[in-house]
Design a protein around this motif. Structure first.
Motif, PDB file in Angstrom:
ATOM      1  N   LEU A  21       0.744  -1.135  -0.087  1.00  0.00           N
ATOM      2  CA  LEU A  21       0.095   0.058  -0.138  1.00  0.00           C
ATOM      3  C   LEU A  21       0.662   1.456  -0.217  1.00  0.00           C
ATOM      4  N   PRO A  24       2.300   3.434  -4.021  1.00  0.00           N
ATOM      5  CA  PRO A  24       1.643   4.412  -4.628  1.00  0.00           C
ATOM      6  C   PRO A  24       2.137   5.784  -3.928  1.00  0.00           C
ATOM      7  N   THR A  25       1.943   5.780  -2.518  1.00  0.00           N
ATOM      8  CA  THR A  25       2.471   6.903  -1.737  1.00  0.00           C
ATOM      9  C   THR A  25       3.869   7.354  -1.958  1.00  0.00           C
ATOM     10  N   GLY A  28       4.077   8.960  -5.018  1.00  0.00           N
ATOM     11  CA  GLY A  28       3.598  10.430  -5.146  1.00  0.00           C
ATOM     12  C   GLY A  28       4.313  11.049  -4.613  1.00  0.00           C
ATOM     13  N   ILE A  29       5.055  10.690  -3.265  1.00  0.00           N
ATOM     14  CA  ILE A  29       6.230  11.712  -2.856  1.00  0.00           C
ATOM     15  C   ILE A  29       7.106  12.017  -3.808  1.00  0.00           C
ATOM     16  N   GLY A 321       9.796  13.027   4.223  1.00  0.00           N
ATOM     17  CA  GLY A 321       8.233  12.152   3.819  1.00  0.00           C
ATOM     18  C   GLY A 321       8.568  10.700   4.021  1.00  0.00           C
ATOM     19  N   VAL A 324       8.676   9.413   7.547  1.00  0.00           N
ATOM     20  CA  VAL A 324       7.078   9.652   8.192  1.00  0.00           C
ATOM     21  C   VAL A 324       6.375   8.284   7.639  1.00  0.00           C
ATOM     22  N   MET A 325       6.591   8.195   6.410  1.00  0.00           N
ATOM     23  CA  MET A 325       5.708   6.879   5.598  1.00  0.00           C
ATOM     24  C   MET A 325       6.349   5.827   6.296  1.00  0.00           C
ATOM     25  N   ASN A 328       4.932   5.179   9.871  1.00  0.00           N
ATOM     26  CA  ASN A 328       3.598   5.017   9.792  1.00  0.00           C
ATOM     27  C   ASN A 328       3.372   3.576   9.512  1.00  0.00           C
TER      28      ASN A 328
END
Lengths: 346, 303
Positions: A21, A24-25, A28-29, A321, A324-325, A328
């Motif tokens: 998952l 894609p994040t 995007g970053i 980024g 943090v990702m 998470n």
């Protein structure tokens, strides 16, 4: 408590879904960081080269090197390939690779963030628990009022006020930096609290602690408020459950009910909140580090903006980024481990 | 059977026995003292902002080096003409704070307005069309949510250039996902209900369904989020101002005032204390109001 049937396959599936998952994040970053430089008005090479300008031959060479003569999608491919190899470009000011600078400064930010979250937990958890146990008491109202104030706090101002009180008025704490200039500490781990202990220099550890106190309070304030509020409402919810009534009816001691039965279940949502606070912590670190001249990645990023050091801004924002990702994701996985209900629903 | 149950609530509502919804809402809302306090403070700040030129004792931008760093009136050397003292170049702090209230409210309201309009439309679209559109929109919002909000705002402003306008745009983008998610979730729960089906059967188009039927029924959470959003917007815009990326001096924006005065913190406590206090009180008021609205509007939390 009987453990639920443990299935390696289900666990593996859960982990793989969660990890997939983030792809894609991540894309995007990187897209965001990629277009960042291209959104700055003007020629990207001149932007990257800074205000001193650049001679035409070198300009052409860089154009080729960065692939600015190719279609945008190919350019992105080249950029992504570089990023995946850990090449984030060089700082225009120091000519150091961005990744190296980040690595050198990141421990300072982590040290501060860890201290802040610890501070928030040590005060926030008990405050939330006691507030829930003494619902509607003066203590409860006090905790809720203070935590809403903490939640609304402009922390950049809070830092200045603490400096006014503790540094100016009472001369108790230093105003800025990580340690007195008297000391030179070899960065072994990058965490000054550990490095000073290893160095055996007289007073160095104490100096590092003193420098940490105010930034820790400032950065920990918002998480503290959120944790206290969340713990209180989670405890209230759990205390109303049937199994708590059963435990009470069985005549178990209050301490046992709270510590063993209620707290264990109330902590599950609290863990998620702590995870979500990591992003908030890095945001706060930017402000906190600026106020206290704390040599971490937050201050580095802000300095980069004012020096127009675009590679640092681009690479630094991307790295933060990704960090943090990653955090998470870890929280998500840990949450699945401690709470089997989550694991089996997806 | 069905006609009876369908009719019952429709008749019951206008027959006066249950209180008017607004009255009921006020009953819940006013029982929450914090929320009422928040509302009172907000009304006061709005009045101060509207009447700024009338009530401010001095022009907020007039400098007078002879009066630099005068302390508040209760301290030695202060005077009642400058009740909260003056800043390093002799401007009256109270007057600047009063004019700053205009900026802060403008920032809060404008940012949330932009965000709520774009967010609701995106959320409605995602909720109605599902499929690829939804995946695209929601993934994008997830990415925005993953990044620390201030970091994203800082990066955007760094690219667009510092300034109040760009700071507001950046903050609007950062708080956008909340509204998209809310609107989408509301649409998905609402579209499965009978009244939407009824409207669809009677030939209402998608646009009509989206804006006339479904949207009015998901306003409550949006209003709550708007109030909380205003506090975030004021706080983040002030943080950007403090970092030198938001409103630029000599603008009396509260965060910018703090940045201006920062280096004088060791000599003059008042230049940093009051602007921050103004931010804190205003943000706290909007948070109190938001909490109160949520409790009063959300039937699940009513006790």
């Amino acid at each position: 408590m009987a453990a639920p049937p443990f299935s390696v396959l289900a666990m593996l599936r859960f982990i793989l879904t969660r990890v997939s998952l983030i792809i894609p994040t991540f894309i995007g970053i990187t897209l965001l960081a990629f277009f960042l430089i291209r959104l700055v008005p003007g020629d990207p090479i001149e932007t990257l080269a800074g205000e001193r300008g650049i001679d035409p031959a070198r300009h052409e060479q860089l154009r080729k090197e960065y692939g600015f003569d190719k279609p945008i999608i190919v350019q992105y491919g080249i950029y992504l390939a570089r990023v995946l190899q850990g090449d984030l470009g060089k700082s225009m000011i120091t000519q150091e690779p961005v990744l190296n600078e980040f690595r050198a400064l990141f421990p300072a930010t982590v040290e501060l963030a860890l201290c802040a979250i610890l501070f928030a937990l040590i005060i926030g958890l008990p405050a939330g628990i006691i507030a829930a146990l003494r619902r509607n008491s003066i203590f409860d109202h006090g905790v809720m009022g203070i935590s809403l104030t903490g939640y609304s706090m402009p922390i950049f101002w809070w830092g200045l006020i603490l400096i006014l009180i503790f540094s100016v008025q009472f001369d108790l704490t230093p105003v800025s930096g990580r340690i007195d200039v008297l000391y030179y500490i070899e960065p072994t781990t990058g965490f000054l609290l550990i490095d000073t202990l290893l160095s055996e220099e007289e007073g160095a550890f104490w100096s590092a602690v003193q420098h940490l106190i105010l930034p820790t309070i400032v950065l920990g304030t918002v998480p503290l408020a959120v944790i206290a509020r969340m713990t209180r409402s989670a405890m209230l919810e759990v205390l109303g459950e049937d199994y708590i009534r059963t435990a009470k009816a069985k005549g178990l001691s209050r301490l046992r009910i709270v510590a063993l039965h209620a707290l264990r279940n109330a902590l599950i949502p609290v863990v998620t909140v702590i995870g979500l606070q990591i992003g908030v912590l890095f945001t706060g670190a930017i402000l906190t580090e600026t106020i206290f001249s704390w040599p971490g990645v937050g201050k580095w990023l802000i300095d980069a903006i004012f020096r127009r050091d675009y590679p640092v801004l681009q690479g630094g924002a991307l790295l933060l980024g990704v960090v943090v990702m990653g955090v998470n994701l870890l929280v998500d996985l840990a949450y699945g481990l401690i709470n089997p209900r989550i694991r089996h629903t997806r | 059977m069905t006609t009876e149950t369908m009719e019952a609530p429709a008749v019951a509502a206008p027959t006066a026995t249950p209180p008017h919804p607004l009255r009921e809402f006020w009953g819940y809302f006013s029982a929450n003292h914090g929320a009422v306090a928040g509302l009172v403070i907000i009304v006061a700040v709005v009045l101060v902002a509207l009447l700024a030129p009338v009530i401010a004792p001095h022009d907020p931008n007039i400098t007078n080096t002879a009066l630099a760093l005068k302390p508040p009136f209760w301290q030695e050397g202060g005077s009642i003409a400058y009740p909260l003292g003056t800043d390093p170049i002799g401007r009256d702090i109270l007057s600047r704070l009063i004019h700053g209230a205009r900026l802060s409210l403008l920032i809060g309201i404008a940012v949330v307005a932009i965000s709520i309009v774009i967010g609701t439309v995106l959320g409605l679209v995602a909720g109605f069309f599902r499929g690829l559109t939804e995946i695209f929109i929601m993934r994008l919002m997830d990415i925005v949510l993953t990044l620390p909000s201030l970091l994203l705002a800082i990066v955007i402003v760094a690219v667009l250039g510092p300034g109040l306008m760009n700071a507001m745009l950046a903050v609007a983008l950062v708080i956008l996902p909340h509204y998209v998610r809310l609107a989408r979730a509301a649409v998905i729960t609402e579209t499965s209900k009978d009244y939407v089906m009824a409207a669809r059967v009677s030939g209402a188009g998608t646009t009509r369904l989206m804006f006339k039927e479904v949207l009015p029924n998901c306003t409550a959470p949006l209003i709550v989020q708007a109030s909380l959003g205003i506090s975030t917007a004021i706080l983040d815009a002030a943080a950007l101002g403090f970092l030198g990326l938001g409103a630029q001096p000599p603008s009396p924006e509260w965060g910018t005032m703090l940045a201006d005065a920062r280096e004088f913190v060791l000599r003059a406590w008042w230049v940093v204390t009051f602007p921050g206090l103004a931010i804190l009180i205003t943000v706290l008021a909007f948070n109190l109001l938001g909490d109160g609205l949520r409790d009063a509007l959300d039937p699940k939390l009513k006790r």
